[in-house]
Enzyme design. Structure first.
Site, PDB file in Angstrom:
ATOM      1  N   HIS A   1     -12.916   3.510  -0.462  1.00  0.00           N
ATOM      2  CA  HIS A   1     -13.024   2.539   0.643  1.00  0.00           C
ATOM      3  C   HIS A   1     -13.804   1.294   0.214  1.00  0.00           C
ATOM      4  CE1 HIS A   1     -12.655   5.968   3.832  1.00  0.00           C
ATOM      5  NE2 HIS A   1     -11.478   5.396   3.632  1.00  0.00           N
TER       6      HIS A   1
ATOM      7  N   ARG B   1     -10.018  16.130   6.619  1.00  0.00           N
ATOM      8  CA  ARG B   1     -10.743  16.543   5.406  1.00  0.00           C
ATOM      9  C   ARG B   1     -12.113  17.091   5.778  1.00  0.00           C
ATOM     10  NH1 ARG B   1      -9.945  11.036   2.171  1.00  0.00           N
ATOM     11  NH2 ARG B   1      -8.499  10.484   3.804  1.00  0.00           N
TER      12      ARG B   1
ATOM     13  N   ARG C   1      -2.846  -2.205  -3.274  1.00  0.00           N
ATOM     14  CA  ARG C   1      -4.013  -1.344  -3.112  1.00  0.00           C
ATOM     15  C   ARG C   1      -3.879  -0.187  -4.105  1.00  0.00           C
ATOM     16  NH1 ARG C   1      -5.367   3.170   1.312  1.00  0.00           N
ATOM     17  NH2 ARG C   1      -7.449   3.600   0.529  1.00  0.00           N
TER      18      ARG C   1
ATOM     19  N   GLU D   1      -8.740  -4.457   5.439  1.00  0.00           N
ATOM     20  CA  GLU D   1      -8.562  -4.297   3.993  1.00  0.00           C
ATOM     21  C   GLU D   1      -7.371  -5.101   3.466  1.00  0.00           C
ATOM     22  OE1 GLU D   1      -8.930  -0.209   5.140  1.00  0.00           O
ATOM     23  OE2 GLU D   1      -9.816   0.244   3.189  1.00  0.00           O
TER      24      GLU D   1
ATOM     25  N   ASN E   1       0.857  -1.187   0.000  1.00  0.00           N
ATOM     26  CA  ASN E   1       0.000   0.000   0.000  1.00  0.00           C
ATOM     27  C   ASN E   1       0.892   1.236   0.000  1.00  0.00           C
ATOM     28  OD1 ASN E   1      -1.840   2.000   0.462  1.00  0.00           O
ATOM     29  ND2 ASN E   1      -2.731   1.088   2.306  1.00  0.00           N
TER      30      ASN E   1
END
Ligand code: AMP
Length: 395
Positions: A175, A236, A86, A380, A9
């Site tokens: 996601h 964010r 990913r 994940e 990742n």
């Protein structure tokens, strides 16, 4: 060590790797950070002290160091059996995970403009592992793929259509790996097949998004063209009025500054003026800190509003699911959010909520609730490892 799976990742300045054995049990995780800076470093697992890397270490160099370290520590064989990457943005090209070949790599690169902060480094990760392990099958798993089932009315913005036709401006959603895992796990707990399972999945970590899944398919989601839209997140902003751009420009805020602040100085951090960390905010709120309380209030209110909005896309709801660092651990956030959804029939059991549903298979709703409410740990990396093994035909 046979059939070890490597999950990669790549972030803008970081490289996370995880190693899984053939039974999908995690063997190790490693993180290299501050790459391309004078202070590059890495750590293994939860190790406190980081090991220094040479200044300006690149992703590729860091990967070589991590692989070498893992081999020397006996954590992996000379090469993994398969590698899963990913990839943040798969545009409209990728509806599921794929084995990487030159054509796929070019198609991923074609999505770079849609995610300029993420995709180019993801591609760099692929290049680096291909160079290190040229004979090992590599698989790309996309954050956007699960949302490629969004119906047109959910993915179109109300903009001139040439924006979509010419430049691909639409809702993509992110996601996806986590939301797909929530679907699978919720179906297991509810003892039904994923194809007939309808849930609302709230992934609340540093990044936050919520998805409506109807009969096993993503039908609406809060993140959009980029991972900036929707819920309040760690740093964010989530949704803002697009009129903000003009107004702030008239105050001398440049587009670049606004972009940076919406991504890195807003959300929980911006509201509290102190931290993006929900655990710290909870402690501060307990001590009576008004800005920490405000940050939590805005976070939960926006989340509750989105849960209500997601119901529009469903004809049945089998469970509301909470996951991610905040979703899995913050009883306060879950309680406050669900309290705002009383009119829709959601109700929480305080005792079970306080221990994250530990003794009830993750169930935290009370008997008066119209809908089950579940807490499920996301994973994940494990999903990516599974996809790598499946597509490399190791199963
Ligand atoms: P993630 O990105 O999934 O690792 O989630 C990070 C977020 O989860 C941070 O805001 C953490 O403060 C939050 N988090 C982790 N543990 C807890 C906890 N016990 N209580 C509240 N928030 C937590």
């Amino acid at each position: 060590m046979e059939n070890t799976l490597l999950v990669v990742n790549c972030g803008s300045s970081s490289l996370k790797i995880a190693l899984f054995d053939k039974d999908r049990q995690k063997i190790a995780s490693m993180l290299a950070g501050r790459l391309n800076t004078p202070n590059a470093r890495f750590r293994i697992g939860k190790q406190r002290d980081a090991t220094k890397l040479p200044p300006n270490t690149t992703h590729k160099e860091a990967l070589a160091v991590l692989m070498d370290t893992a081999q020397k520590k006996g954590l992996m064989p000379k090469q993994p059996a398969a590698i899963g990457h990913r990839i943040v943005h798969g545009g409209e090209t990728f509806r599921e995970a794929v084995l990487i070949n030159d054509e796929v790599l070019a198609a991923i690169q074609a999505c770079n403009l849609l995610a300029p902060l993420h995709n180019p480094v993801n591609v760099e990760g692929i290049m680096a592992t291909r160079e290190l392990f040229p004979l090992v099958p590599q698989v790309a798993v996309f954050d956007t793929a699960f949302h490629q089932t969004l119906p047109e009315h959910a993915f179109h913005y109300a903009l001139p259509q040439n924006y979509y036709r010419d430049w691909g401006v639409r809702r993509y959603g992110f996601h996806g790996t986590s939301h797909a895992y929530m679907l699978q796990q919720a179906a297991l707990r509810l003892e039904q097949s994923t194809a007939v399972t309808s849930i609302i999945s709230a992934h609340l970590g540093n990044g936050c998004s919520i998805t409506a899944i109807r009969d096993g398919k993503s039908v609406d989601t809060s993140m959009g063209l980029t991972p900036l839209e929707g819920l309040v997140m760690g740093t964010r902003s989530g949704d803002v009025d697009p009129g903000l751009f003009d107004y702030l420009q008239s105050k001398g805020v440049s587009a670049e500054q606004l972009h940076n602040e919406l991504n890195h100085s807003s959300g929980l951090l911006g509201l509290s003026g102190q931290t993006n960390d929900m655990r710290t905010l909870s402690d501060l709120a307990d001590q009576g800190d008004p800005s920490a309380q405000l940050a939590i209030d805005v976070f939960c209110f926006r989340l509750a509003k989105y849960v209500a909005a997601m119901m529009v896309s469903l004809n049945r709801l089998d469970a509301l699911v909470f996951t991610g660092g905040i979703g899995q651990n913050s009883a306060r956030v879950r309680q406050q959010t669900v309290n705002q959804l009383g009119l829709l029939g959601f109700a929480i059991d305080q005792h079970n909520n306080d221990d994250n549903g530990l003794n009830r298979g993750g169930r935290i709703d009370c008997k008066e609730s119209r809908f089950p409410i579940l807490v499920i740990a996301t994973d994940e990396e494990r999903v990516i490892a599974g996809e790598a093994a499946r597509l490399a035909e190791l199963n």
